[in-house]
Each structure stands twice: as C-alpha cells, then as structure tokens.
Design an enzyme around this catalytic site. Structure first.
Site, PDB file in Angstrom:
ATOM      1  N   CYS A  65       0.853  -1.192   0.000  1.00 49.63           N
ATOM      2  CA  CYS A  65       0.000   0.000   0.000  1.00 49.63           C
ATOM      3  C   CYS A  65       0.888   1.240   0.000  1.00 49.63           C
ATOM      4  O   CYS A  65       1.817   1.361   0.803  1.00 49.63           O
ATOM      5  CB  CYS A  65      -0.888  -0.020   1.242  1.00 49.63           C
ATOM      6  SG  CYS A  65      -1.902   1.462   1.448  1.00 49.63           S
ATOM      7  N   CYS A  68       0.423   3.128   3.687  1.00 48.88           N
ATOM      8  CA  CYS A  68       0.914   2.620   4.973  1.00 48.88           C
ATOM      9  C   CYS A  68       1.982   1.543   4.860  1.00 48.88           C
ATOM     10  O   CYS A  68       2.539   1.120   5.873  1.00 48.88           O
ATOM     11  CB  CYS A  68      -0.252   2.091   5.809  1.00 48.88           C
ATOM     12  SG  CYS A  68      -1.015   0.583   5.152  1.00 48.88           S
ATOM     13  N   CYS A 114      -7.184  -1.197   1.419  1.00 47.62           N
ATOM     14  CA  CYS A 114      -6.163  -1.685   2.338  1.00 47.62           C
ATOM     15  C   CYS A 114      -6.851  -1.881   3.684  1.00 47.62           C
ATOM     16  O   CYS A 114      -7.490  -0.962   4.198  1.00 47.62           O
ATOM     17  CB  CYS A 114      -5.020  -0.680   2.446  1.00 47.62           C
ATOM     18  SG  CYS A 114      -3.814  -1.122   3.709  1.00 47.62           S
ATOM     19  N   CYS A 117      -5.221   0.693   6.529  1.00 48.66           N
ATOM     20  CA  CYS A 117      -5.429   2.145   6.566  1.00 48.66           C
ATOM     21  C   CYS A 117      -6.649   2.618   5.776  1.00 48.66           C
ATOM     22  O   CYS A 117      -6.880   3.821   5.665  1.00 48.66           O
ATOM     23  CB  CYS A 117      -4.183   2.864   6.071  1.00 48.66           C
ATOM     24  SG  CYS A 117      -3.896   2.719   4.286  1.00 48.66           S
ATOM     25  N   CYS A 137      -8.500  -5.575  -9.684  1.00 48.13           N
ATOM     26  CA  CYS A 137      -8.171  -4.515 -10.635  1.00 48.13           C
ATOM     27  C   CYS A 137      -7.759  -3.289  -9.813  1.00 48.13           C
ATOM     28  O   CYS A 137      -8.602  -2.571  -9.275  1.00 48.13           O
ATOM     29  CB  CYS A 137      -9.387  -4.228 -11.506  1.00 48.13           C
ATOM     30  SG  CYS A 137      -9.070  -3.097 -12.852  1.00 48.13           S
TER      31      CYS A 137
END
Length: 146
Positions: A65, A68, A114, A117, A137
């Site tokens: 991510c 984070c 995510c 976060c 996607c």
C-alpha cells in the site's frame, strides 16, 4: 485461496481483522501523499487506464500500500487483464484487503481497500483466471514495490 463467494461474504458480513490498524487525519494524508495518490486512495478516485507502466511490468516482488506500506500482493499473482490497470488473482494474506459494496455509477461492484489504513485500491471482479476466478483490478498509484 479466496473465491468470489468469500469476497461477497466479507463485503456483506464484515471483513477479517487486520494485523494492525492505522488512522491518520486528512491533513496528515495530504502532507504524505502526492495529489494523485491522495485523490485515488483517500477520495476513492480512479487513475486513467493505461497511465502506469506498472500494468506491463511482470517482475517478481511484493506490492504494498502506498499509504501505509502494508504488504498486499505478490507479483507472482499478477496477470495481464487487458484492462489498463494492474491486476492480481489473490491478496498476499486473506486479511490484507477489505471489501465493501460499491453502488456508484448505477452498478454493484466490490471495492478493495487496504485493511490497515482504508486506502482505496480498486475493485475486485469475478472474471479472473482459474483457479480463483478473481481479478483484483488495482490503481497503480495506490501500490508500490516493497
């Protein structure tokens, strides 16, 4: 291995607990992220199709991510979907990604976030390759190589 029925179950009945949770103020996210990263990950935007070279890169590695650093996808699960966005068949761990029903634009889709976060990553569809049949996607701007 997650299947479409698992994704729907999580979207409808709650997501698995993340290993940790990270909460920041909107101001902190704006200071940390570029304008485009902020628009996509915090405001649930979408980058333009075919706008990232990440779509055509198939190198080994782990994708995390951008917000984070949580490890999200293994490059071995990446495939060419022809959509213009990086696509994966599975998250790295079952609890790395959270799922929410998205009714925007007059259709029901499953949003992928995510789980640490709550960054918007993209959407999951049931039209991926076997054996999972899933296509994560993702917006390339929401990911970084770890």
């Amino acid at each position: 291995m997650l299947k479409w029925i698992d994704v729907i179950k999580y979207a409808d009945h709650g997501n698995p607990e993340p290993d940790q949770k990270l909460v920041k103020s909107d101001e902190d996210w704006r200071l940390q992220l570029s304008e485009e990263e902020y628009r996509v990950t915090r405001l649930k935007g979408t980058e333009r199709a075919h706008s990232s070279e990440m779509c055509s890169l198939f190198e080994p590695g782990i994708y995390a991510c951008i917000c984070c650093g949580t490890l999200l996808f293994d490059g071995q699960e990446k495939f060419e979907s022809g959509t213009g966005w990086p696509s994966f068949t599975q998250p790295l761990k079952e609890n790395a990604v959270a799922y929410h029903a998205d009714y925007a634009y007059g259709m029901k889709r499953i949003e992928a976030l995510c789980n640490t976060c709550d960054a918007h990553l993209g959407h999951v569809f049931p039209d991926g390759p076997a054996p999972s049949g899933l296509r994560y996607c993702m917006n390339a701007v929401s990911l970084k190589k770890a």
